[in-house]
Design a protein around this motif. Structure first.
Motif, PDB file in Angstrom:
ATOM      1  N   SER A   1      -2.342  17.608 -86.426  1.00  0.00           N
ATOM      2  CA  SER A   1      -1.508  18.805 -86.450  1.00  0.00           C
ATOM      3  C   SER A   1      -1.266  19.211 -87.899  1.00  0.00           C
ATOM      4  CB  SER A   1      -0.192  18.528 -85.716  1.00  0.00           C
ATOM      5  OG  SER A   1       0.614  19.681 -85.674  1.00  0.00           O
TER       6      SER A   1
ATOM      7  N   LEU B   1       3.605  23.285 -86.819  1.00  0.00           N
ATOM      8  CA  LEU B   1       2.951  23.434 -85.525  1.00  0.00           C
ATOM      9  C   LEU B   1       3.706  22.618 -84.464  1.00  0.00           C
ATOM     10  CD1 LEU B   1      -0.828  23.318 -86.517  1.00  0.00           C
ATOM     11  CD2 LEU B   1       0.615  25.300 -86.071  1.00  0.00           C
TER      12      LEU B   1
ATOM     13  N   HIS C   1       3.668  20.129 -82.544  1.00  0.00           N
ATOM     14  CA  HIS C   1       3.186  18.829 -82.087  1.00  0.00           C
ATOM     15  C   HIS C   1       4.287  17.996 -81.434  1.00  0.00           C
ATOM     16  CE1 HIS C   1       4.151  18.665 -86.441  1.00  0.00           C
ATOM     17  NE2 HIS C   1       4.798  17.566 -86.104  1.00  0.00           N
TER      18      HIS C   1
ATOM     19  N   ILE D   1       0.031  10.859 -83.260  1.00  0.00           N
ATOM     20  CA  ILE D   1       0.104  12.238 -83.745  1.00  0.00           C
ATOM     21  C   ILE D   1       0.360  12.202 -85.245  1.00  0.00           C
ATOM     22  CG2 ILE D   1       1.356  14.422 -83.576  1.00  0.00           C
ATOM     23  CD1 ILE D   1       2.051  13.650 -80.695  1.00  0.00           C
TER      24      ILE D   1
ATOM     25  N   THR E   1       0.443  14.743 -88.981  1.00  0.00           N
ATOM     26  CA  THR E   1       0.402  16.064 -89.602  1.00  0.00           C
ATOM     27  C   THR E   1      -0.474  15.996 -90.839  1.00  0.00           C
ATOM     28  OG1 THR E   1       2.467  15.539 -90.758  1.00  0.00           O
ATOM     29  CG2 THR E   1       2.638  16.827 -88.750  1.00  0.00           C
TER      30      THR E   1
ATOM     31  N   ASP F   1      -2.846  21.283 -94.105  1.00  0.00           N
ATOM     32  CA  ASP F   1      -3.871  21.477 -93.064  1.00  0.00           C
ATOM     33  C   ASP F   1      -5.229  20.961 -93.499  1.00  0.00           C
ATOM     34  OD1 ASP F   1      -1.857  22.635 -91.640  1.00  0.00           O
ATOM     35  OD2 ASP F   1      -2.613  24.684 -91.769  1.00  0.00           O
TER      36      ASP F   1
ATOM     37  N   LEU G   1      -4.917  20.752 -83.568  1.00  0.00           N
ATOM     38  CA  LEU G   1      -4.076  21.936 -83.380  1.00  0.00           C
ATOM     39  C   LEU G   1      -4.424  22.959 -84.460  1.00  0.00           C
ATOM     40  CD1 LEU G   1      -0.567  20.483 -82.460  1.00  0.00           C
ATOM     41  CD2 LEU G   1      -2.607  20.789 -81.049  1.00  0.00           C
TER      42      LEU G   1
ATOM     43  N   ASP H   1      -1.836  29.310 -83.000  1.00  0.00           N
ATOM     44  CA  ASP H   1      -0.374  29.294 -82.930  1.00  0.00           C
ATOM     45  C   ASP H   1       0.198  30.661 -83.285  1.00  0.00           C
ATOM     46  OD1 ASP H   1       2.196  27.764 -82.722  1.00  0.00           O
ATOM     47  OD2 ASP H   1       2.332  28.312 -84.846  1.00  0.00           O
TER      48      ASP H   1
END
Length: 468
Positions: free
Chosen positions: A154, A158, A160, A307, A309, A313, A333, A338
């Motif tokens: 993610s 976002l 998540h 999960i 992050t 990105d 993601l 989004d």
């Protein structure tokens, strides 16, 4: 076994969570200790470094109020362990396994080490069978298999956390064999608002009854954050290999874990590697991820959905990069989805489940599931490339088939990927067949003639008879 050895007056320095003491007792690396202050309050710690003359103790709680002159150290004579029993289900614990839900202490049946037992690789069986998460983009195209480790990549901002809650509350086994299914949820470095939301959702949906929650807060010591996933995975292994449950472990956020590891490593004076992370980041992450699996001779499994992050990105950042090497795929993601209002914003093109073939098809989900997933991926991939072409020549410059693919891409995102609530696999497949009906049969190269006839041609109305 606890060793009743108390050390007085051995302290040399306190730097954050690290205590440097004179070594005057036989003690081992990673051994558990109790650090006792002047007021009698005991703080859990462990030995993280030692030599002939000194040793360093990492305190897993706040060191506020500790004074070298009045501090005592009690050596337990064993590594950190987790007293655990069957009544752990339905409980909410802190990051190191202590109840925070107002309930009684856990009635211990076993007391395993939190770093797990050494497992013979020959005992590992190939993960197989299907876990339904209720999320179409996962179940239909990147299926989760029992014993798999399938991370979610993610980015900041976002949703998540929302996706993690939905997976934890919606996931189920599809078989009717009477198998037990449990959830381990580990929140690593999360805020109080997020923790409260997680607890509220679990209680409201009734999922807490078969769930164990470990909540490590953002203001807890970083040393404690390193241990939270290990306590969670110890509970998962007990339920899976001790009680025969199929256990799904949802851990968020692994990036917070890695940041804590970097901070503690710097405090130890270790030489940093890429972006300041310790050089052993890969092997450290492997000690977590490789605790998932299906063991020969055990009816239970441990499945992981970690999960993380990605800073900026950046999928090439060390945390997602190394995670991708260890795990069997990834769910990605996408920020563009989004912004379009698509939830969950899962981009199926860079997403991958390497074990999908072991969990879908005849005997697991549906005989036509593999071909359907392949056709959706191929068609959406072509539609995305057509979008690039349309940005250059415009929609009017495209052929009729290309315009149909453009429409397919929009409907794929809004009708299939986007969902407001839980969607079982049968509903997901029916939605997918409906999307493919908008395309001519000549474009459906991944489906057999029998599949096209069975799923795509049946709803086409017969032509009305013409009057003479």
């Amino acid at each position: 076994m606890r060793a009743d050895i108390t050390l007085n007056g051995t302290g040399r320095s306190i730097e954050g969570p690290l205590l440097t003491l004179r070594r005057n007792v036989d003690i081992g690396l990673n051994e558990a200790v109790d650090v006792i202050g002047q007021d009698g309050t005991s703080r859990l710690g462990r030995v993280v470094a030692l030599d002939d003359d000194s040793m360093v103790v990492e305190v897993l709680e706040s060191t506020a109020g500790l004074a070298l002159a009045d501090m005592r150290l009690r050596v337990r004579g064993e590594p950190l362990t987790f007293p655990i029993g069957p009544d752990i289900l339905g409980r909410v614990l802190d990051g190191i396994g202590r109840p925070v839900d107002g309930g009684p202490p856990i009635a211990a049946v076993e007391n395993p080490r939190i770093d797990g037992e050494v497992l013979n690789p020959a005992r590992r069986a190939l993960p197989t069978d299907f876990i339904e998460t209720g999320v179409t983009a996962i179940d239909l195209m990147n299926s989760l298999v029992r014993g798999q480790k399938l991370p979610i990549f993610s980015g900041g901002g976002l949703p998540h956390d929302r996706l993690a809650m939905e997976i934890a509350t919606q996931a189920r086994l599809r078989s009717d064999a009477g198998e037990s299914f449990s959830i381990i949820f580990a929140g690593i470095g999360i805020s109080y608002d997020t923790a409260a939301n997680f607890r509220h959702v679990m209680e409201e949906t009734g999922a807490l009854a078969h769930t164990v929650m470990f909540l490590n807060m953002a203001n807890d010591p970083s040393a404690q954050r390193i241990l939270t996933p290990r306590y969670a995975l110890t509970a998962a292994e007990y339920l899976a290999f001790g009680l025969g449950h199929h256990v799904l472990v949802v851990m968020t956020d692994i990036t917070n874990y890695c940041e804590a590891l970097r901070e503690v490593s710097a405090g130890h004076g270790e030489i940093p590697s890429r972006k300041g992370y310790p050089g052993y980041l890969y092997s450290d992450l492997a000690t977590l991820y490789e605790r998932a699996g299906w063991m020969t001779g055990s009816s239970g499994t441990v499945t992981q959905v970690p999960i993380l992050t990605m800073p900026s990105d950046d999928i090439s950042h060390p945390v997602p990069d190394l995670t991708g090497y260890i795990t069997e795929g990834q769910i990605v993601l996408d920020r563009v989805l989004d912004r379009k209002g698509i939830y969950p914003p899962i981009n199926v093109l860079p997403s991958l489940s390497r074990l999908i073939d072991q969990g879908i098809g005849a005997g697991f989900t549906d005989a036509d599931h593999p071909a359907l997933a392949q056709q959706l991926f191929a068609t959406y991939s072509k539609a995305v490339r057509t979008r690039v072409l349309a940005s250059v020549v415009g929609r009017d410059g495209l052929t009729e088939i290309d315009r149909q693919h453009l429409d397919f891409a929009d409907r794929f995102e809004t009708d299939l990927v986007h969902q407001d609530g839980r969607r079982d696999l049968e509903d997901s497949m029916e939605t997918a067949w409906a999307l493919l009906r908008t395309l001519p049969g000549s474009e459906l190269m991944r489906l057999s003639d029998a599949q096209i006839e069975r799923h795509l041609m049946g709803d086409i109305p017969e032509p009305e008879p013409q009057d003479d």
